[in-house]
Scaffold this motif. Structure first.
Motif, mmCIF file in Angstrom:
data_model
loop_
_atom_site.group_PDB
_atom_site.id
_atom_site.type_symbol
_atom_site.label_atom_id
_atom_site.label_comp_id
_atom_site.label_asym_id
_atom_site.label_seq_id
_atom_site.Cartn_x
_atom_site.Cartn_y
_atom_site.Cartn_z
ATOM 1 N N GLY A 26 -1.968 -6.761 -15.575
ATOM 2 C CA GLY A 26 -0.966 -4.979 -16.231
ATOM 3 C C GLY A 26 -2.109 -4.291 -15.365
ATOM 4 N N THR A 27 -3.846 -4.453 -15.384
ATOM 5 C CA THR A 27 -4.324 -3.459 -14.884
ATOM 6 C C THR A 27 -3.833 -3.236 -13.426
ATOM 7 O OG1 THR A 27 -6.076 -3.523 -16.385
ATOM 8 C CG2 THR A 27 -6.706 -2.556 -14.552
ATOM 9 N N GLY A 28 -3.409 -4.428 -12.661
ATOM 10 C CA GLY A 28 -3.759 -4.159 -11.433
ATOM 11 C C GLY A 28 -2.020 -3.065 -10.778
ATOM 12 N N LEU A 29 -1.127 -3.408 -11.973
ATOM 13 C CA LEU A 29 0.054 -2.427 -11.589
ATOM 14 C C LEU A 29 -0.276 -1.766 -11.621
ATOM 15 C CD1 LEU A 29 2.868 -4.559 -13.076
ATOM 16 C CD2 LEU A 29 2.185 -4.806 -10.808
ATOM 17 N N GLN A 30 -0.882 -1.263 -12.660
ATOM 18 C CA GLN A 30 -1.575 -0.379 -13.210
ATOM 19 C C GLN A 30 -1.717 1.107 -12.146
ATOM 20 O OE1 GLN A 30 -1.305 2.575 -16.144
ATOM 21 N NE2 GLN A 30 -0.106 0.850 -17.689
ATOM 22 N N ALA A 31 -3.041 0.158 -11.684
ATOM 23 C CA ALA A 31 -3.618 1.206 -10.489
ATOM 24 C C ALA A 31 -3.279 1.008 -9.166
ATOM 25 C CB ALA A 31 -4.919 0.179 -9.806
ATOM 26 N N ARG A 32 -1.847 0.478 -8.622
ATOM 27 C CA ARG A 32 -1.441 0.326 -7.950
ATOM 28 C C ARG A 32 -0.031 1.725 -8.044
ATOM 29 N NH1 ARG A 32 1.807 -5.416 -7.100
ATOM 30 N NH2 ARG A 32 2.738 -4.203 -5.792
ATOM 31 N N ALA A 33 0.224 1.798 -9.595
ATOM 32 C CA ALA A 33 1.189 2.676 -9.709
ATOM 33 C C ALA A 33 0.338 4.374 -9.721
ATOM 34 C CB ALA A 33 1.243 2.723 -11.106
ATOM 35 N N THR A 34 -0.706 3.725 -9.920
ATOM 36 C CA THR A 34 -1.765 5.620 -10.039
ATOM 37 C C THR A 34 -1.814 5.514 -8.371
ATOM 38 O OG1 THR A 34 -2.800 4.671 -11.918
ATOM 39 C CG2 THR A 34 -3.307 5.853 -10.482
ATOM 40 N N ALA A 35 -2.262 4.559 -7.601
ATOM 41 C CA ALA A 35 -2.048 5.068 -6.073
ATOM 42 C C ALA A 35 -0.906 5.337 -5.535
ATOM 43 C CB ALA A 35 -2.701 3.768 -5.591
ATOM 44 N N LEU A 36 0.111 4.775 -5.984
ATOM 45 C CA LEU A 36 1.301 5.536 -5.393
ATOM 46 C C LEU A 36 1.638 7.393 -5.597
ATOM 47 C CD1 LEU A 36 4.056 5.086 -3.647
ATOM 48 C CD2 LEU A 36 4.558 3.319 -5.602
ATOM 49 N N THR A 37 1.450 7.353 -7.013
ATOM 50 C CA THR A 37 1.642 8.575 -7.887
ATOM 51 C C THR A 37 0.942 9.367 -6.851
ATOM 52 O OG1 THR A 37 1.904 7.671 -9.664
ATOM 53 C CG2 THR A 37 1.810 9.973 -9.803
ATOM 54 N N ARG A 38 -0.303 9.156 -6.860
ATOM 55 C CA ARG A 38 -0.722 9.687 -6.256
ATOM 56 C C ARG A 38 -0.521 10.669 -4.681
ATOM 57 N NH1 ARG A 38 -5.768 6.993 -6.846
ATOM 58 N NH2 ARG A 38 -6.043 8.223 -8.894
ATOM 59 N N SER A 39 -0.148 9.317 -4.112
ATOM 60 C CA SER A 39 0.150 9.292 -2.811
ATOM 61 C C SER A 39 1.146 10.063 -2.783
ATOM 62 C CB SER A 39 0.550 8.120 -2.191
ATOM 63 O OG SER A 39 1.253 8.320 0.019
ATOM 64 N N ILE A 40 2.468 10.398 -4.070
ATOM 65 C CA ILE A 40 3.562 10.834 -3.035
ATOM 66 C C ILE A 40 3.185 12.518 -4.097
ATOM 67 C CG2 ILE A 40 5.537 11.397 -4.791
ATOM 68 C CD1 ILE A 40 5.731 8.300 -4.933
ATOM 69 N N ALA A 41 1.860 11.745 -5.225
ATOM 70 C CA ALA A 41 2.065 14.046 -4.993
ATOM 71 C C ALA A 41 1.653 14.635 -4.141
ATOM 72 C CB ALA A 41 1.415 13.508 -6.750
ATOM 73 N N ASP A 42 0.315 14.370 -3.511
ATOM 74 C CA ASP A 42 -0.085 14.873 -2.673
ATOM 75 C C ASP A 42 0.470 15.334 -1.291
ATOM 76 O OD1 ASP A 42 -2.608 14.334 -3.761
ATOM 77 O OD2 ASP A 42 -3.408 12.618 -2.458
ATOM 78 N N LYS A 43 1.439 14.122 -1.329
ATOM 79 C CA LYS A 43 2.440 14.439 -0.201
ATOM 80 C C LYS A 43 3.300 15.434 -0.243
ATOM 81 C CE LYS A 43 1.212 10.884 2.946
ATOM 82 N NZ LYS A 43 0.087 10.201 2.336
ATOM 83 N N ALA A 44 4.314 15.419 -1.276
ATOM 84 C CA ALA A 44 5.344 16.451 -2.637
ATOM 85 C C ALA A 44 5.548 17.888 -2.916
ATOM 86 C CB ALA A 44 6.034 15.245 -2.868
ATOM 87 N N HIS A 45 3.526 17.936 -3.001
ATOM 88 C CA HIS A 45 2.853 18.411 -3.841
ATOM 89 C C HIS A 45 3.535 18.432 -5.237
ATOM 90 C CE1 HIS A 45 1.290 19.562 -0.185
ATOM 91 N NE2 HIS A 45 2.226 19.690 0.524
ATOM 92 N N LEU A 46 3.802 17.667 -6.478
ATOM 93 C CA LEU A 46 3.971 17.224 -7.414
ATOM 94 C C LEU A 46 3.174 18.632 -8.423
ATOM 95 C CD1 LEU A 46 4.537 13.820 -7.637
ATOM 96 C CD2 LEU A 46 6.239 15.755 -6.845
ATOM 97 N N ASP A 47 4.238 19.186 -9.789
ATOM 98 C CA ASP A 47 3.177 19.441 -10.363
ATOM 99 C C ASP A 47 3.065 18.602 -11.991
ATOM 100 O OD1 ASP A 47 5.090 18.923 -12.367
ATOM 101 O OD2 ASP A 47 6.591 20.988 -12.147
ATOM 102 N N GLU A 48 1.963 18.373 -12.795
ATOM 103 C CA GLU A 48 1.952 17.578 -13.880
ATOM 104 C C GLU A 48 3.084 17.140 -14.417
ATOM 105 O OE1 GLU A 48 -1.540 16.617 -14.809
ATOM 106 O OE2 GLU A 48 -2.275 18.147 -12.622
ATOM 107 N N GLY A 49 4.164 17.485 -14.624
ATOM 108 C CA GLY A 49 4.528 17.245 -15.723
ATOM 109 C C GLY A 49 5.450 16.047 -14.441
ATOM 110 N N GLN A 50 5.378 16.089 -14.062
ATOM 111 C CA GLN A 50 5.812 15.440 -12.646
ATOM 112 C C GLN A 50 5.269 14.841 -12.555
ATOM 113 O OE1 GLN A 50 6.715 18.532 -9.072
ATOM 114 N NE2 GLN A 50 9.362 17.979 -9.398
ATOM 115 N N ILE A 51 4.096 14.128 -12.198
ATOM 116 C CA ILE A 51 2.871 13.745 -11.878
ATOM 117 C C ILE A 51 3.448 12.603 -12.948
ATOM 118 C CG2 ILE A 51 1.058 12.726 -11.759
ATOM 119 C CD1 ILE A 51 0.812 15.209 -10.385
ATOM 120 N N VAL A 52 3.099 12.658 -13.975
ATOM 121 C CA VAL A 52 3.217 11.959 -15.311
ATOM 122 C C VAL A 52 4.679 11.115 -14.968
ATOM 123 C CG1 VAL A 52 3.535 11.813 -18.414
ATOM 124 C CG2 VAL A 52 1.860 13.521 -17.401
ATOM 125 N N ARG A 53 5.633 11.371 -15.103
ATOM 126 C CA ARG A 53 7.296 11.239 -14.891
ATOM 127 C C ARG A 53 7.104 10.351 -14.125
ATOM 128 N NH1 ARG A 53 9.054 16.609 -16.259
ATOM 129 N NH2 ARG A 53 9.781 16.346 -14.203
#
Length: 119
Positions: A26-53
Protein backbone atom coordinates in the motif's frame (compact mmCIF):
# COMPACT_ATOMS: atom_id res chain seq x y z
CA UNK A 1 1.15 -27.45 26.00
CA UNK A 2 4.49 -26.15 24.75
CA UNK A 3 3.64 -27.26 21.22
CA UNK A 4 0.35 -25.34 21.25
CA UNK A 5 2.03 -22.21 22.59
CA UNK A 6 4.75 -22.49 19.95
CA UNK A 7 2.17 -22.98 17.20
CA UNK A 8 0.17 -19.94 18.34
CA UNK A 9 3.33 -17.83 18.50
CA UNK A 10 4.34 -18.97 15.01
CA UNK A 11 0.89 -18.12 13.62
CA UNK A 12 1.04 -14.66 15.21
CA UNK A 13 4.46 -14.03 13.67
CA UNK A 14 3.28 -15.16 10.24
CA UNK A 15 0.19 -12.96 10.51
CA UNK A 16 2.38 -9.98 11.41
CA UNK A 17 4.65 -10.61 8.41
CA UNK A 18 1.63 -10.89 6.13
CA UNK A 19 0.19 -7.61 7.40
CA UNK A 20 3.57 -5.90 7.01
CA UNK A 21 3.72 -7.03 3.38
CA UNK A 22 0.24 -5.63 2.76
CA UNK A 23 1.17 -2.30 4.36
CA UNK A 24 4.40 -2.01 2.35
CA UNK A 25 2.53 -2.68 -0.90
CA UNK A 26 0.00 0.00 0.00
CA UNK A 27 2.84 2.37 0.80
CA UNK A 28 4.44 1.54 -2.54
CA UNK A 29 1.22 2.40 -4.35
CA UNK A 30 0.95 5.59 -2.31
CA UNK A 31 4.49 6.57 -3.26
CA UNK A 32 3.84 5.84 -6.94
CA UNK A 33 0.58 7.79 -6.85
CA UNK A 34 2.34 10.71 -5.18
CA UNK A 35 5.17 10.68 -7.73
CA UNK A 36 2.75 10.50 -10.65
CA UNK A 37 0.61 13.28 -9.19
CA UNK A 38 3.67 15.45 -8.65
CA UNK A 39 4.72 14.91 -12.24
CA UNK A 40 1.27 15.80 -13.59
CA UNK A 41 0.99 18.79 -11.23
CA UNK A 42 4.36 20.15 -12.36
CA UNK A 43 3.63 19.74 -16.04
CA UNK A 44 -0.03 20.83 -16.07
CA UNK A 45 0.17 23.48 -13.30
CA UNK A 46 -2.56 22.02 -11.08
CA UNK A 47 -4.06 23.92 -8.16
CA UNK A 48 -4.26 22.38 -4.66
CA UNK A 49 -7.78 21.03 -5.07
CA UNK A 50 -6.88 19.40 -8.36
CA UNK A 51 -3.76 17.86 -6.83
CA UNK A 52 -5.83 16.14 -4.15
CA UNK A 53 -8.37 14.81 -6.67
CA UNK A 54 -5.68 13.70 -9.14
CA UNK A 55 -3.79 11.87 -6.40
CA UNK A 56 -6.97 10.02 -5.41
CA UNK A 57 -7.58 9.18 -9.06
CA UNK A 58 -3.98 7.98 -9.48
CA UNK A 59 -4.19 5.79 -6.38
CA UNK A 60 -7.45 4.23 -7.57
CA UNK A 61 -5.97 3.59 -11.00
CA UNK A 62 -2.76 2.05 -9.66
CA UNK A 63 -4.74 -0.15 -7.26
CA UNK A 64 -7.00 -1.28 -10.07
CA UNK A 65 -3.99 -2.12 -12.23
CA UNK A 66 -2.48 -4.27 -9.48
CA UNK A 67 -5.80 -6.04 -8.96
CA UNK A 68 -6.19 -6.67 -12.69
CA UNK A 69 -2.66 -8.07 -12.93
CA UNK A 70 -3.35 -10.48 -10.10
CA UNK A 71 -6.79 -11.45 -11.38
CA UNK A 72 -5.89 -12.05 -15.04
CA UNK A 73 -2.34 -13.34 -14.68
CA UNK A 74 -3.26 -16.51 -16.60
CA UNK A 75 -4.92 -14.66 -19.51
CA UNK A 76 -2.60 -12.01 -21.02
CA UNK A 77 -5.06 -11.10 -23.78
CA UNK A 78 -7.86 -10.38 -21.34
CA UNK A 79 -5.40 -8.59 -19.07
CA UNK A 80 -4.39 -6.28 -21.94
CA UNK A 81 -8.03 -5.55 -22.72
CA UNK A 82 -8.89 -4.77 -19.10
CA UNK A 83 -5.77 -2.62 -18.68
CA UNK A 84 -6.70 -0.67 -21.81
CA UNK A 85 -10.20 -0.13 -20.44
CA UNK A 86 -8.81 1.02 -17.10
CA UNK A 87 -6.40 3.40 -18.84
CA UNK A 88 -9.18 4.86 -20.99
CA UNK A 89 -11.39 5.38 -17.93
CA UNK A 90 -8.47 6.98 -16.07
CA UNK A 91 -7.77 9.38 -18.93
CA UNK A 92 -11.46 10.30 -19.16
CA UNK A 93 -11.59 11.02 -15.44
CA UNK A 94 -8.32 12.95 -15.54
CA UNK A 95 -9.32 15.12 -18.49
CA UNK A 96 -12.58 15.94 -16.70
CA UNK A 97 -10.51 17.41 -13.84
CA UNK A 98 -8.30 19.58 -16.05
CA UNK A 99 -8.99 22.98 -17.54
CA UNK A 100 -8.40 23.30 -21.32
CA UNK A 101 -4.95 24.89 -20.97
CA UNK A 102 -3.93 22.26 -18.40
CA UNK A 103 -5.18 19.50 -20.66
CA UNK A 104 -3.07 20.86 -23.53
CA UNK A 105 0.02 20.94 -21.28
CA UNK A 106 -0.69 17.43 -20.03
CA UNK A 107 -1.06 16.06 -23.54
CA UNK A 108 2.19 17.71 -24.67
CA UNK A 109 4.08 16.11 -21.80
CA UNK A 110 2.27 12.77 -21.61
CA UNK A 111 5.05 10.85 -23.36
CA UNK A 112 7.41 11.68 -20.48
CA UNK A 113 5.01 10.44 -17.78
CA UNK A 114 4.21 6.85 -16.94
CA UNK A 115 1.52 5.66 -14.61
CA UNK A 116 2.78 2.11 -14.31
CA UNK A 117 6.37 2.87 -13.39
CA UNK A 118 9.15 0.31 -13.59
CA UNK A 119 7.99 -2.48 -11.36
Amino acid sequence: MKKITLLVALLLVLQGVSQADERSEGTGLQARATALTRSIADKAHLDEGQIVRVKQLNLRMLTEIEELKARFVADPTLLDQRLAQAQAQYENNLTALLRPTQLALFQQNRANMTALGQH
